[in-house]
Design a protein around this motif. Structure first.
Motif, PDB file in Angstrom:
ATOM      1  N   VAL A   1       9.290  48.029  39.251  1.00 44.49           N
ATOM      2  CA  VAL A   1      10.750  48.119  39.305  1.00 44.49           C
ATOM      3  C   VAL A   1      11.159  49.289  38.413  1.00 44.49           C
ATOM      4  CG1 VAL A   1      12.956  46.987  38.843  1.00 44.49           C
ATOM      5  CG2 VAL A   1      11.015  45.624  39.646  1.00 44.49           C
ATOM      6  N   ILE A   2      11.964  50.176  38.953  1.00 46.72           N
ATOM      7  CA  ILE A   2      12.520  51.276  38.168  1.00 46.72           C
ATOM      8  C   ILE A   2      13.987  50.932  37.913  1.00 46.72           C
ATOM      9  CG2 ILE A   2      13.090  53.735  38.148  1.00 46.72           C
ATOM     10  CD1 ILE A   2      10.521  54.149  39.870  1.00 46.72           C
ATOM     11  N   HIS A   3      14.314  50.744  36.639  1.00 44.97           N
ATOM     12  CA  HIS A   3      15.656  50.329  36.253  1.00 44.97           C
ATOM     13  C   HIS A   3      16.448  51.575  35.886  1.00 44.97           C
ATOM     14  CE1 HIS A   3      13.995  46.198  35.619  1.00 44.97           C
ATOM     15  NE2 HIS A   3      12.906  46.911  35.376  1.00 44.97           N
ATOM     16  N   THR A   4      17.581  51.758  36.526  1.00 47.92           N
ATOM     17  CA  THR A   4      18.424  52.898  36.172  1.00 47.92           C
ATOM     18  C   THR A   4      19.851  52.401  35.996  1.00 47.92           C
ATOM     19  OG1 THR A   4      18.990  55.198  36.723  1.00 47.92           O
ATOM     20  CG2 THR A   4      18.931  53.632  38.554  1.00 47.92           C
ATOM     21  N   VAL A   5      20.616  53.099  35.170  1.00 52.54           N
ATOM     22  CA  VAL A   5      21.971  52.661  34.862  1.00 52.54           C
ATOM     23  C   VAL A   5      22.954  53.665  35.426  1.00 52.54           C
ATOM     24  CG1 VAL A   5      23.578  52.028  33.024  1.00 52.54           C
ATOM     25  CG2 VAL A   5      21.127  51.542  32.773  1.00 52.54           C
ATOM     26  N   GLY A   6      23.656  53.250  36.466  1.00 46.58           N
ATOM     27  CA  GLY A   6      24.643  54.119  37.089  1.00 46.58           C
ATOM     28  C   GLY A   6      25.916  54.181  36.259  1.00 46.58           C
ATOM     29  N   PRO A   7      26.747  55.199  36.546  1.00 46.66           N
ATOM     30  CA  PRO A   7      28.024  55.308  35.848  1.00 46.66           C
ATOM     31  C   PRO A   7      29.049  54.317  36.397  1.00 46.66           C
ATOM     32  CG  PRO A   7      27.850  57.026  37.501  1.00 46.66           C
ATOM     33  CD  PRO A   7      26.543  56.287  37.513  1.00 46.66           C
ATOM     34  N   ILE A   8      29.914  53.843  35.524  1.00 50.61           N
ATOM     35  CA  ILE A   8      31.086  53.086  35.952  1.00 50.61           C
ATOM     36  C   ILE A   8      32.110  54.107  36.448  1.00 50.61           C
ATOM     37  CG2 ILE A   8      32.973  51.572  35.186  1.00 50.61           C
ATOM     38  CD1 ILE A   8      31.043  50.553  32.978  1.00 50.61           C
ATOM     39  N   TRP A   9      32.651  53.883  37.648  1.00 46.48           N
ATOM     40  CA  TRP A   9      33.644  54.821  38.205  1.00 46.48           C
ATOM     41  C   TRP A   9      34.941  54.750  37.412  1.00 46.48           C
ATOM     42  CZ3 TRP A   9      33.672  58.870  41.241  1.00 46.48           C
ATOM     43  CH2 TRP A   9      34.883  59.323  41.750  1.00 46.48           C
ATOM     44  N   ARG A  10      35.373  55.910  36.898  1.00 46.99           N
ATOM     45  CA  ARG A  10      36.619  55.931  36.122  1.00 46.99           C
ATOM     46  C   ARG A  10      37.585  56.976  36.678  1.00 46.99           C
ATOM     47  NH1 ARG A  10      33.088  54.912  31.439  1.00 46.99           N
ATOM     48  NH2 ARG A  10      33.662  52.872  30.605  1.00 46.99           N
ATOM     49  N   GLY A  11      37.450  57.269  37.961  1.00 46.85           N
ATOM     50  CA  GLY A  11      38.391  58.199  38.579  1.00 46.85           C
ATOM     51  C   GLY A  11      37.764  59.518  38.981  1.00 46.85           C
ATOM     52  N   GLY A  12      36.574  59.825  38.472  1.00 44.95           N
ATOM     53  CA  GLY A  12      35.831  60.985  38.948  1.00 44.95           C
ATOM     54  C   GLY A  12      35.781  62.160  37.994  1.00 44.95           C
ATOM     55  N   ASP A  13      36.565  62.114  36.916  1.00 42.69           N
ATOM     56  CA  ASP A  13      36.531  63.262  35.998  1.00 42.69           C
ATOM     57  C   ASP A  13      35.826  62.935  34.678  1.00 42.69           C
ATOM     58  OD1 ASP A  13      38.433  61.593  35.040  1.00 42.69           O
ATOM     59  OD2 ASP A  13      40.102  63.032  35.134  1.00 42.69           O
ATOM     60  N   ARG A  14      34.996  61.904  34.707  1.00 42.64           N
ATOM     61  CA  ARG A  14      34.203  61.552  33.515  1.00 42.64           C
ATOM     62  C   ARG A  14      32.722  61.810  33.758  1.00 42.64           C
ATOM     63  NH1 ARG A  14      36.790  57.714  30.241  1.00 42.64           N
ATOM     64  NH2 ARG A  14      39.028  57.915  30.481  1.00 42.64           N
ATOM     65  N   ASN A  15      32.429  62.852  34.521  1.00 42.07           N
ATOM     66  CA  ASN A  15      31.036  63.233  34.771  1.00 42.07           C
ATOM     67  C   ASN A  15      30.281  62.220  35.629  1.00 42.07           C
ATOM     68  OD1 ASN A  15      29.218  65.323  34.350  1.00 42.07           O
ATOM     69  ND2 ASN A  15      28.166  64.252  32.691  1.00 42.07           N
ATOM     70  N   GLU A  16      31.008  61.403  36.384  1.00 40.70           N
ATOM     71  CA  GLU A  16      30.360  60.346  37.157  1.00 40.70           C
ATOM     72  C   GLU A  16      29.373  60.902  38.184  1.00 40.70           C
ATOM     73  OE1 GLU A  16      33.658  60.517  36.574  1.00 40.70           O
ATOM     74  OE2 GLU A  16      34.606  58.541  36.549  1.00 40.70           O
TER      75      GLU A  16
ATOM     76  N   TYR B   1      19.215  59.221  40.232  1.00 35.57           N
ATOM     77  CA  TYR B   1      18.262  59.452  41.327  1.00 35.57           C
ATOM     78  C   TYR B   1      17.119  60.347  40.858  1.00 35.57           C
ATOM     79  CZ  TYR B   1      21.133  56.828  44.498  1.00 35.57           C
ATOM     80  OH  TYR B   1      21.801  55.787  45.096  1.00 35.57           O
ATOM     81  N   ARG B   2      17.446  61.421  40.168  1.00 37.42           N
ATOM     82  CA  ARG B   2      16.392  62.349  39.705  1.00 37.42           C
ATOM     83  C   ARG B   2      15.456  61.674  38.711  1.00 37.42           C
ATOM     84  NH1 ARG B   2      20.704  66.359  39.513  1.00 37.42           N
ATOM     85  NH2 ARG B   2      20.922  65.948  37.289  1.00 37.42           N
ATOM     86  N   ASN B   3      16.001  60.978  37.716  1.00 37.23           N
ATOM     87  CA  ASN B   3      15.147  60.348  36.703  1.00 37.23           C
ATOM     88  C   ASN B   3      14.312  59.215  37.296  1.00 37.23           C
ATOM     89  OD1 ASN B   3      15.794  62.001  34.496  1.00 37.23           O
ATOM     90  ND2 ASN B   3      17.707  60.888  34.151  1.00 37.23           N
ATOM     91  N   SER B   4      14.863  58.495  38.245  1.00 38.31           N
ATOM     92  CA  SER B   4      14.084  57.430  38.906  1.00 38.31           C
ATOM     93  C   SER B   4      12.913  58.034  39.677  1.00 38.31           C
ATOM     94  CB  SER B   4      14.968  56.646  39.880  1.00 38.31           C
ATOM     95  OG  SER B   4      15.984  55.963  39.184  1.00 38.31           O
ATOM     96  N   MET B   5      13.162  59.114  40.384  1.00 33.98           N
ATOM     97  CA  MET B   5      12.079  59.737  41.163  1.00 33.98           C
ATOM     98  C   MET B   5      11.047  60.382  40.254  1.00 33.98           C
ATOM     99  SD  MET B   5      13.962  61.126  44.611  1.00 33.98           S
ATOM    100  CE  MET B   5      15.435  61.778  43.837  1.00 33.98           C
ATOM    101  N   ARG B   6      11.487  60.925  39.129  1.00 36.14           N
ATOM    102  CA  ARG B   6      10.529  61.510  38.180  1.00 36.14           C
ATOM    103  C   ARG B   6       9.578  60.428  37.660  1.00 36.14           C
ATOM    104  NH1 ARG B   6      13.990  64.389  35.005  1.00 36.14           N
ATOM    105  NH2 ARG B   6      13.937  65.885  36.707  1.00 36.14           N
ATOM    106  N   LEU B   7      10.106  59.288  37.266  1.00 38.70           N
ATOM    107  CA  LEU B   7       9.262  58.172  36.809  1.00 38.70           C
ATOM    108  C   LEU B   7       8.346  57.689  37.925  1.00 38.70           C
ATOM    109  CD1 LEU B   7      11.383  55.624  34.741  1.00 38.70           C
ATOM    110  CD2 LEU B   7       9.328  56.850  34.023  1.00 38.70           C
ATOM    111  N   ALA B   8       8.876  57.667  39.127  1.00 30.89           N
ATOM    112  CA  ALA B   8       8.074  57.235  40.277  1.00 30.89           C
ATOM    113  C   ALA B   8       6.854  58.141  40.433  1.00 30.89           C
ATOM    114  CB  ALA B   8       8.926  57.251  41.546  1.00 30.89           C
ATOM    115  N   VAL B   9       7.081  59.440  40.430  1.00 32.32           N
ATOM    116  CA  VAL B   9       5.986  60.400  40.608  1.00 32.32           C
ATOM    117  C   VAL B   9       4.965  60.252  39.484  1.00 32.32           C
ATOM    118  CG1 VAL B   9       5.426  62.865  40.552  1.00 32.32           C
ATOM    119  CG2 VAL B   9       7.298  62.042  41.991  1.00 32.32           C
TER     120      VAL B   9
END
Ligand code: AR6
Length: 169
Positions: A73-88, A96-104
């Motif tokens: 299991v690869i556990h990743t923590v997504g952003p909470i949506w706050r309107g789109g201008d908080r780097n979401e 996605y990138r960090n999960s795939m890096r761990l996978a590889v």
């Protein structure tokens, strides 16, 4: 590039090398897909995952799959949506990138993702699936290892958004 596909249903049933969990930073379980994964994997999962906490938003951690058909299991923590201008957008792309890096790094060839942040965390579904497909295509085109990526849709909104996104190319 890996083969990308959409599957409907419950991610805990999939016999892939790794399933991704849309977790929170405590890695102690929760609702949504996180709850389903912990219930199906059994209590050993939280014993391992909580030792890897905290997991900041956008990062990922890997554990065994225990009673799941998936090996990891690869556990990743997504952003909470706050309107789109908080780097979401960038934080979700990092998931996605960090999960795939761990996978590889762990020899994973087949991986299944839920729609990270699209439930309790409220990220707009069309925007999230666009990021997921773009990042997955870019990563697997430049890094060998992952052969197959399954986007798992639990509901109709996510399924039709992935259908649209995957048919774009
Ligand atoms: N298989 C596949 N997808 C699922 C499943 C399942 N068994 N169950 C739900 N989904 P969410 P988030 C879909 O809320 O928005 C937790 O409490 C769901 O329909 O699980 O990232 C964590 O601990 C939706 O499309 O994750 C965090 O606190 C998608 O999975 C918080 O929720 C993601 O919804 C994370 O919120």
């Amino acid at each position: 590039m890996a083969e990308l596909e959409l599957q409907r249903g419950d991610i805990t049933k999939l016999a892939v090398d790794a399933i991704v969990n849309a977790a929170n930073s405590s890695l102690q379980g929760g609702g949504g897909v996180d709850g389903a994964i912990h219930r199906a994997a059994g209590p050993e999962l939280v014993q391992e995952s909580r030792r890897l906490a905290p997991c900041p938003t956008g990062e990922a951690r890997i554990t065994g799959g225990y009673r799941l058909p998936a090996r990891f299991v690869i556990h990743t923590v997504g952003p909470i949506w706050r309107g789109g201008d908080r780097n979401e957008d960038e934080l979700l792309a990092s998931c996605y990138r960090n999960s795939m890096r761990l996978a590889v790094e762990n020899g994973v060839r087949t991986i299944a993702f839920p729609a990270i942040s699209c439930g309790i965390y409220g990220f707009p579904v069309g925007r999230a699936t666009e990021i997921a497909v773009r990042e997955t295509r870019a990563f697997t085109a430049s890094e060998p290892g992952i052969e197959r990526v399954i986007f798992v849709a639990f509901g109709d909104d996510v399924a039709s958004a992935y259908d649209r996104e995957l048919s774009k190319r």
